[in-house]
Design a protein around this motif. Structure first.
Motif, PDB file in Angstrom:
ATOM      1  N   GLN A   1      44.809  41.048  49.456  1.00  0.00           N
ATOM      2  CA  GLN A   1      45.883  40.080  49.244  1.00  0.00           C
ATOM      3  C   GLN A   1      45.449  38.980  48.276  1.00  0.00           C
ATOM      4  OE1 GLN A   1      46.520  39.072  53.371  1.00  0.00           O
ATOM      5  NE2 GLN A   1      48.307  40.424  53.537  1.00  0.00           N
ATOM      6  N   ILE A   2      44.236  38.464  48.479  1.00  0.00           N
ATOM      7  CA  ILE A   2      43.718  37.437  47.573  1.00  0.00           C
ATOM      8  C   ILE A   2      43.641  37.977  46.148  1.00  0.00           C
ATOM      9  CG2 ILE A   2      41.664  36.055  46.992  1.00  0.00           C
ATOM     10  CD1 ILE A   2      41.133  35.860  50.032  1.00  0.00           C
ATOM     11  N   ARG A   3      43.132  39.195  46.026  1.00  0.00           N
ATOM     12  CA  ARG A   3      42.964  39.782  44.708  1.00  0.00           C
ATOM     13  C   ARG A   3      44.302  39.964  43.995  1.00  0.00           C
ATOM     14  NH1 ARG A   3      39.553  39.891  40.580  1.00  0.00           N
ATOM     15  NH2 ARG A   3      40.076  41.600  39.178  1.00  0.00           N
ATOM     16  N   ARG A   4      45.319  40.382  44.696  1.00  0.00           N
ATOM     17  CA  ARG A   4      46.613  40.632  44.058  1.00  0.00           C
ATOM     18  C   ARG A   4      47.277  39.333  43.602  1.00  0.00           C
ATOM     19  NH1 ARG A   4      48.722  45.598  47.943  1.00  0.00           N
ATOM     20  NH2 ARG A   4      47.410  47.193  46.963  1.00  0.00           N
ATOM     21  N   LEU A   5      47.192  38.284  44.425  1.00  0.00           N
ATOM     22  CA  LEU A   5      47.744  37.010  43.983  1.00  0.00           C
ATOM     23  C   LEU A   5      46.910  36.440  42.837  1.00  0.00           C
ATOM     24  CD1 LEU A   5      49.808  34.787  44.189  1.00  0.00           C
ATOM     25  CD2 LEU A   5      48.478  33.761  46.052  1.00  0.00           C
ATOM     26  N   GLN A   6      45.598  36.616  42.912  1.00  0.00           N
ATOM     27  CA  GLN A   6      44.713  36.187  41.828  1.00  0.00           C
ATOM     28  C   GLN A   6      45.116  36.851  40.513  1.00  0.00           C
ATOM     29  OE1 GLN A   6      40.626  37.192  42.593  1.00  0.00           O
ATOM     30  NE2 GLN A   6      39.970  36.807  40.492  1.00  0.00           N
ATOM     31  N   GLU A   7      45.408  38.134  40.550  1.00  0.00           N
ATOM     32  CA  GLU A   7      45.810  38.858  39.344  1.00  0.00           C
ATOM     33  C   GLU A   7      47.124  38.315  38.791  1.00  0.00           C
ATOM     34  OE1 GLU A   7      45.938  42.796  40.831  1.00  0.00           O
ATOM     35  OE2 GLU A   7      43.765  43.156  40.613  1.00  0.00           O
ATOM     36  N   ALA A   8      48.054  37.992  39.679  1.00  0.00           N
ATOM     37  CA  ALA A   8      49.341  37.443  39.238  1.00  0.00           C
ATOM     38  C   ALA A   8      49.157  36.083  38.569  1.00  0.00           C
ATOM     39  CB  ALA A   8      50.299  37.328  40.424  1.00  0.00           C
TER      40      ALA A   8
ATOM     41  N   LEU B   1      39.497  34.172  34.999  1.00  0.00           N
ATOM     42  CA  LEU B   1      39.956  34.199  36.397  1.00  0.00           C
ATOM     43  C   LEU B   1      40.114  35.636  36.870  1.00  0.00           C
ATOM     44  CD1 LEU B   1      41.054  32.894  39.000  1.00  0.00           C
ATOM     45  CD2 LEU B   1      43.329  32.891  37.927  1.00  0.00           C
ATOM     46  N   ALA B   2      40.658  36.495  36.019  1.00  0.00           N
ATOM     47  CA  ALA B   2      40.876  37.890  36.392  1.00  0.00           C
ATOM     48  C   ALA B   2      39.567  38.601  36.706  1.00  0.00           C
ATOM     49  CB  ALA B   2      41.618  38.620  35.284  1.00  0.00           C
ATOM     50  N   SER B   3      38.491  38.161  36.090  1.00  0.00           N
ATOM     51  CA  SER B   3      37.202  38.844  36.267  1.00  0.00           C
ATOM     52  C   SER B   3      36.394  38.319  37.443  1.00  0.00           C
ATOM     53  CB  SER B   3      36.363  38.695  34.992  1.00  0.00           C
ATOM     54  OG  SER B   3      35.973  37.331  34.813  1.00  0.00           O
ATOM     55  N   LEU B   4      36.801  37.176  38.008  1.00  0.00           N
ATOM     56  CA  LEU B   4      36.026  36.567  39.097  1.00  0.00           C
ATOM     57  C   LEU B   4      36.252  37.304  40.407  1.00  0.00           C
ATOM     58  CD1 LEU B   4      36.605  32.763  38.379  1.00  0.00           C
ATOM     59  CD2 LEU B   4      34.558  34.123  37.834  1.00  0.00           C
TER      60      LEU B   4
ATOM     61  N   GLN C   1      39.487  29.030  47.177  1.00  0.00           N
ATOM     62  CA  GLN C   1      39.102  29.117  45.769  1.00  0.00           C
ATOM     63  C   GLN C   1      40.333  29.299  44.876  1.00  0.00           C
ATOM     64  OE1 GLN C   1      36.301  32.378  46.714  1.00  0.00           O
ATOM     65  NE2 GLN C   1      34.789  31.280  45.471  1.00  0.00           N
ATOM     66  N   LEU C   2      41.268  30.113  45.311  1.00  0.00           N
ATOM     67  CA  LEU C   2      42.450  30.389  44.505  1.00  0.00           C
ATOM     68  C   LEU C   2      43.358  29.160  44.415  1.00  0.00           C
ATOM     69  CD1 LEU C   2      43.989  32.391  42.827  1.00  0.00           C
ATOM     70  CD2 LEU C   2      44.963  33.357  44.926  1.00  0.00           C
ATOM     71  N   PHE C   3      43.591  28.492  45.530  1.00  0.00           N
ATOM     72  CA  PHE C   3      44.456  27.313  45.508  1.00  0.00           C
ATOM     73  C   PHE C   3      43.786  26.132  44.805  1.00  0.00           C
ATOM     74  CE2 PHE C   3      46.759  29.495  49.030  1.00  0.00           C
ATOM     75  CZ  PHE C   3      48.002  29.512  48.417  1.00  0.00           C
ATOM     76  N   THR C   4      42.470  26.086  44.854  1.00  0.00           N
ATOM     77  CA  THR C   4      41.759  25.061  44.087  1.00  0.00           C
ATOM     78  C   THR C   4      41.989  25.263  42.594  1.00  0.00           C
ATOM     79  OG1 THR C   4      40.056  24.812  45.798  1.00  0.00           O
ATOM     80  CG2 THR C   4      39.478  24.084  43.563  1.00  0.00           C
TER      81      THR C   4
END
Length: 456
Positions: free
Chosen positions: A63-70, A80-83, A90-93
């Motif tokens: 779930q984190i990865r998919r929102l990160q990709e978006a 960001l995509a590579s992290l 981390q994502l909301f920061t």
């Protein structure tokens, strides 16, 4: 094919109002499945820029990865995509650190899937909100269908988001005047039957709209084991509750007429003291409701199934599943008229009455075996209206008989606060309406209901 988007003017206006305000906005939109949340959100963000993410019921890291990709796609950020992000924090920061010059949206549809699999998302969002997002140009909209989880985790005072949301919206069903627009091929009476059967749930109405009439719709979608609605209520219950058999037994009890807590408990073979948590859980989700008589004792509360689909399903499908499974269920063997009569009463009180009783408080009354389908009061002027509802067609003679008995029953309810009385009958068809109206009665039938709905 994109279907017509019906109603929701109030909800769209509220969302636009939030969008136009200064600072960060945190909106929580919730409502039962199929109610039209995703379509409302899609209409709201049309012409705007931002991130629309559809959450799935999967592992937190996915779930984190998919929102990160978006998020990475939106900001065109390959770094960001590579992290390898391990936490929601981390994502909301990252989002909180973005200095947006103009308003942008972050919409997470089915947010409850994220809460369900990793509740730390709430604390992570709270932290980011308090440190930066509250003063930003982000408009964050969190949408969810699991009502119990959405209420407890995102809306309650124990939630990390408590006090942060700028708007919460419980999306309800369409009223019939709007719902029938999704049934253009149906006669008015058949459209009303559909509404009494499945309520004003947009996706359900669109399914019904694939048919030419009510009979064909019910035969294919309820009386078939491959029908769209054959397992729908069980699926909805299973999503919210674990003790499925107990909830099903209670709903079956209420559907067949056991409306007092003691009668429900006896039907289910339960101790009445153990019944209330189940009733409260379903009441909170809008599946059932507790009714109190207008101008009657508050200790006489009875339960009814509020959700039309659940009421229809537990009346007619639940007990006939074996016959349906074996394709041995003749559709014409089921008498639906008593059900329509019961739901027609509810429709008149909750929807049609506002057209001829504006400003009135509307309910019903019962005591020791006597019942009046509609009682409406208006404090200003001391007005009271007593009414009966009949699904079928009535001759003038039968109508006068019903009204005569109604006047007699009303003697048990009369109150000095309401000296001005009128008597009402709403039915499928009424002969001699003009003469009855000349005698001072309020009489309405399907023709009048159609005219009122068309005028809205």
């Amino acid at each position: 094919m994109i279907r017509e988007f019906v109603d929701r003017e109030t909800e769209r206006a509220l969302l636009e109002e939030e969008w136009e305000k200064d600072g960060g906005r945190l909106i929580i939109l919730y409502g039962r499945r199929r109610i039209g949340k995703t379509r409302l959100v899609t209409e709201f963000i049309r012409g705007k820029e931002g991130i629309l993410h559809f959450a799935e019921d999967t592992a937190p890291q996915i779930q984190i990865r998919r929102l990160q990709e978006a998020v990475a796609r939106f900001f065109a950020d390959p770094l960001l995509a590579s992290l390898e992000l391990a936490t929601w924090d981390q994502l909301f920061t990252y989002l909180a650190g973005k200095n947006l010059p103009e308003r942008r949206y972050l919409v997470i549809d089915e947010f409850t899937y994220l809460i369900k699999n990793d509740p730390t998302i709430l604390s992570a969002l709270q932290k980011a909100w308090d440190t930066a997002l509250a003063e930003s140009n982000w408009c964050i909209l969190l949408s969810g269908s699991m009502l119990g989880l959405m209420t407890d985790a995102a809306l309650s005072y124990t939630s990390p988001l408590y006090g942060r949301r700028t708007r919460d919206m419980l999306l309800g069903a369409l009223r019939f005047a709007d719902a029938r627009k999704l049934l253009p091929a149906f006669s008015f009476q058949d459209a009303l039957k559909v509404h009494l059967t499945i309520g004003g749930i947009p996706e359900y109405l669109l399914k019904a709209g694939d048919y030419a009439d009510y009979a064909g719709f019910v035969e294919r979608e309820f009386w078939s084991r491959y029908g769209y609605f054959y397992r729908e209520p069980s699926f909805l219950l299973a999503q919210e509750f674990r003790e499925l058999k107990t909830y099903q037994a209670i709903l079956n009890a209420v559907a067949v007429g056991n409306t007092a807590p003691g009668a429900i408990a006896q039907f289910c073979g339960m101790d009445a003291r153990h019944l209330y948590p189940y009733l409260e859980a379903m009441t909170r989700l809008g599946i059932i409701e507790k009714e109190l008589p207008l101008l009657g004792s508050k200790r006489q509360g009875l339960y009814r199934i509020r959700d039309s689909l659940f009421d229809f399903w537990y009346n007619f499908v639940f007990s006939r599943r074996q016959a349906i499974e074996t394709e041995n269920h003749p559709a014409d063997a089921v008498d639906l008229n008593p059900y329509f009569g019961k739901q027609f009463e509810v429709f008149v009180r909750s929807e049609f009455a506002r057209s001829f009783l504006p400003g009135y408080t509307v309910g019903r009354w019962w005591y020791r075996g006597e019942e009046i389908d509609l009682v409406a009061v208006r404090e200003e002027g001391g007005n009271i209206v007593f009414g009966e509802c009949k699904w079928g067609n009535l001759t003038e003679q039968k109508t006068r008989g019903v009204l005569t008995r109604l006047v007699k029953k009303a003697e048990q309810v009369r109150h000095e606060r309401y000296p001005h009385e009128r008597f009402c009958l709403v039915a499928g068809g009424i002969e001699g309406k003009d003469r009855l109206r000349e005698d001072g009665f309020l009489v309405y039938d399907i023709e009048d209901i159609e005219a009122a709905c068309t005028a809205e």
